[in-house]
Design an enzyme around this catalytic site. Sequence first.
Site, mmCIF file in Angstrom:
data_model
loop_
_atom_site.group_PDB
_atom_site.id
_atom_site.type_symbol
_atom_site.label_atom_id
_atom_site.label_comp_id
_atom_site.label_asym_id
_atom_site.label_seq_id
_atom_site.Cartn_x
_atom_site.Cartn_y
_atom_site.Cartn_z
ATOM 1 N N ARG A 224 0.766 -1.107 -0.011
ATOM 2 C CA ARG A 224 -0.063 -0.011 0.053
ATOM 3 C C ARG A 224 1.006 1.091 -0.045
ATOM 4 O O ARG A 224 1.921 1.260 0.626
ATOM 5 C CB ARG A 224 -0.875 0.226 1.296
ATOM 6 C CG ARG A 224 -2.203 -0.753 1.268
ATOM 7 C CD ARG A 224 -3.194 -0.297 0.001
ATOM 8 N NE ARG A 224 -4.246 -1.098 0.090
ATOM 9 C CZ ARG A 224 -4.453 -2.180 -0.897
ATOM 10 N NH1 ARG A 224 -3.642 -2.404 -1.592
ATOM 11 N NH2 ARG A 224 -5.655 -2.916 -0.746
ATOM 12 N N GLU A 253 -3.851 8.058 -5.110
ATOM 13 C CA GLU A 253 -4.301 7.394 -6.237
ATOM 14 C C GLU A 253 -5.374 7.970 -6.981
ATOM 15 O O GLU A 253 -6.689 7.963 -6.127
ATOM 16 C CB GLU A 253 -4.261 5.685 -6.171
ATOM 17 C CG GLU A 253 -2.928 5.110 -5.761
ATOM 18 C CD GLU A 253 -3.167 3.622 -5.349
ATOM 19 O OE1 GLU A 253 -3.937 3.083 -6.116
ATOM 20 O OE2 GLU A 253 -2.105 3.210 -5.107
ATOM 21 N N HIS A 272 -0.981 0.995 -9.787
ATOM 22 C CA HIS A 272 -1.770 -0.111 -9.014
ATOM 23 C C HIS A 272 -2.204 -1.234 -10.000
ATOM 24 O O HIS A 272 -3.318 -1.562 -9.925
ATOM 25 C CB HIS A 272 -2.704 0.600 -8.299
ATOM 26 C CG HIS A 272 -3.055 -0.286 -7.093
ATOM 27 N ND1 HIS A 272 -3.514 0.409 -6.149
ATOM 28 C CD2 HIS A 272 -3.066 -1.483 -6.822
ATOM 29 C CE1 HIS A 272 -3.689 -0.416 -5.119
ATOM 30 N NE2 HIS A 272 -3.480 -1.447 -5.665
#
Length: 316
Positions: A224, A253, A272
């Site tokens: 993360r 993000e 991601h």
Amino acid sequence: MSEATLLVLDADPPPRLGRLAGRAHILHGDERTLARQLPLADALLVWDFTSDAVCRAWPGDGPRPRWVHTASAGVDHLLCPELVASDTVVTNARGIFDLPIAEYVAGLVLAMAKDFAGSLELQRQRRWRHRETVRVAGSRAVVVGSGPIGRETARLLTALGITTALVGRTARPGVHGTDELPALLARADWVVCAAPLTDSTRGMFNAAVFDAMQPSARFINVGRGQLVVEDDLVAALTKRWIAGAALDVFSQEPLPPQSPLWDVPGLIVSPHMSGDVVGWRDQLGTQFVELYELWAAGSPLPNVVDKKRGYVPTHD
């Protein structure tokens, strides 16, 4: 169990739940409707696992779903104090992303060791410049996070001939405890973060950690974004405390165009995507339907999250 009401926090494309037709009353919600729909639901599927809508909607009056499943490995986006304190069972998508993420990490290790980025740039410039690259076999890696993703990553790195140390919350056979991390970092050529985001891991990769690493070491984060103090990583790369890094996750993000991370020398940025392979959404949908069938039958569920710890405990 009589027909239960399943609430889906939708994302595009929606999950394929055709197998549940006639077996569940399915409601679809979004960030605007979730709070008023929660009291109606027996179960909640968090298909939009990038949303923090559950944390915002869960507190309040009325009943709450008895079961929440998130279509992700991480659960930090939904574990508000009220949900943690409740009797609601939380499950995650453990098992779906392990191998794809491990493959992605192995690919990054090879790409950085063999300077693929440099080759592509020289090709773009039509320049022939011979150079030497780094041997992967015989190097050392530390993988922080001893869950399924970390274990699969360690397995693939070992297959590449890399001596790999796996680090978890507590020491056990095959896993080093976090108290051993400083000594391991000092000898590592590759440091991979695959840890869950909890109160104890937030910001764990900071200036002190990067300073403890070898100048030739490279850092990869597939856990993360909040596990890393990004300003400290930028400083470490800029000052050449470490040789390079790759980030697939970020504190914010999508990463905004004005972020300095785009231009940091020696840093690979990806959006991601380390666990997202062709067919991954179908796998997530199939996994949920199988879990739903167990839940509806009153059978024990796999992938149950320890809500206080913030992840599914590993017992082996």
